[in-house]
Design a protein around this motif. Structure first.
Motif: not given
Length: 295
Positions: A1-29
């Motif tokens: 059985m294949s998977e059904l996907s909705g259209m609502t969700g949230f994700a966040r990926v963050a990190g640090e490096a020598v030059w500073g920090s960063w963060a991606w945020e992805a939202k879906s409706v």
């Protein structure tokens, strides 16, 4: 059985490096088609294109908002105002409105992308570093994959909900099927009674009346609608089991289910059958609402 996907969700990926920090945020409706909007600091336009390209590989529908925040840690943070761009925007606004702009209006213009840059030359230099761009691009892909997983989690819930709704619809259809055989006889009896009451003097040709009553009774047969409903129920189960993208197909199927339910109600000559049809329509409305959440 294949998977059904909705259209609502949230994700966040963050990190640090020598030059500073960063963060991606992805939202879906929910969205009728795929609409991806990317917000990155000035100079990182290459990431905009990369994010949109990756999103088109992972998603088919939905309104996505993907944003990148960068906090610089090296050197003193500075704020640079693009005075040329701000002046051009101010002049354009004044030309449209014919009056000078208030301080509040100018402050609003300064929030537009490219008017104010933080981090000074350091941020612009960072955008030219291929290693940094690769790092941030990989992180954006990770955020989009996490978002896809969040949407699949919603899809798993939708699969259970919509499968139960199909079962409820089948229950109402089964009740209607038990009543269907009585339809022609009930209509014939009703028409015969009405004709007898109207034609007290017996002036209506009995043979002609019998033919008309028989034709009307045949039109009251709802077995064809019930057969089509059964086929649609099977189709719904197949679509739910097949996985996304099926949102548009499920929405169309809900319209066809509603069409058959309407015909069933319009042909009904008994309160029980009408109630079964109305109950079916109620569940179909719920099914359609849930289908709007499916990719």
């Amino acid at each position: 059985m294949s998977e059904l996907s909705g259209m609502t969700g949230f994700a966040r990926v963050a990190g640090e490096a020598v030059w500073g920090s960063w963060a991606w945020e992805a939202k879906s409706v929910n969205g009728r088609s795929l609409d991806v909007r990317v917000n990155t600091p000035p100079g990182f336009d290459a990431l905009d294109r990369a994010v949109k390209a990756q999103a088109s590989k992972l998603f088919n529908r939905g309104s996505l908002q993907v944003s990148l925040r960068i906090d610089m840690s090296m050197g003193d943070e500075t704020v640079t105002v693009n005075e040329g761009l701000l002046t051009a925007l101010t002049n354009a606004a004044q030309a449209i409105h014919g009056v000078g702009l208030s301080g509040e209006a100018i402050a609003t213009l300064m929030t537009l992308k490219g008017v104010v840059e933080t981090g000074g030359s350091s941020l612009r230099e960072l955008a030219q570093d291929a290693a940094v761009i690769e790092l941030l691009s990989d992180a954006a892909n990770a955020a989009l994959k996490d978002l896809a997983e969040a949407r699949r989690t919603e899809g798993a819930s939708l699969t259970g909900i919509m499968t139960c709704l199909v079962g409820e619809m089948e229950g109402f259809a089964a009740a209607a099927t038990k009543l269907a055989d009585a339809q022609p006889g009930l209509l014939k009896a009703r028409l015969t009674k009405q004709l007898d009451e109207l034609d007290a003097e017996g002036r209506v040709d009995a043979d002609r009346a019998a033919v008309e009553i028989a034709l009307s009774a045949a039109k009251a047969d709802v077995r064809e609608e019930l057969d089509r409903l059964a086929a649609h129920f099977a189709g719904a189960r197949d679509l739910l089991a097949g996985g996304s993208p099926v949102g548009r197909k499920l929405d169309f199927l809900a319209q066809e289910l509603n069409r058959e339910a309407n015909t069933l109600c319009s042909k009904s000559v008994s309160l029980d059958l009408t109630n079964a049809g109305l109950g079916l329509k109620g569940v179909i409305d719920q099914f359609k609402e849930q289908a709007a959440n499916v990719e």
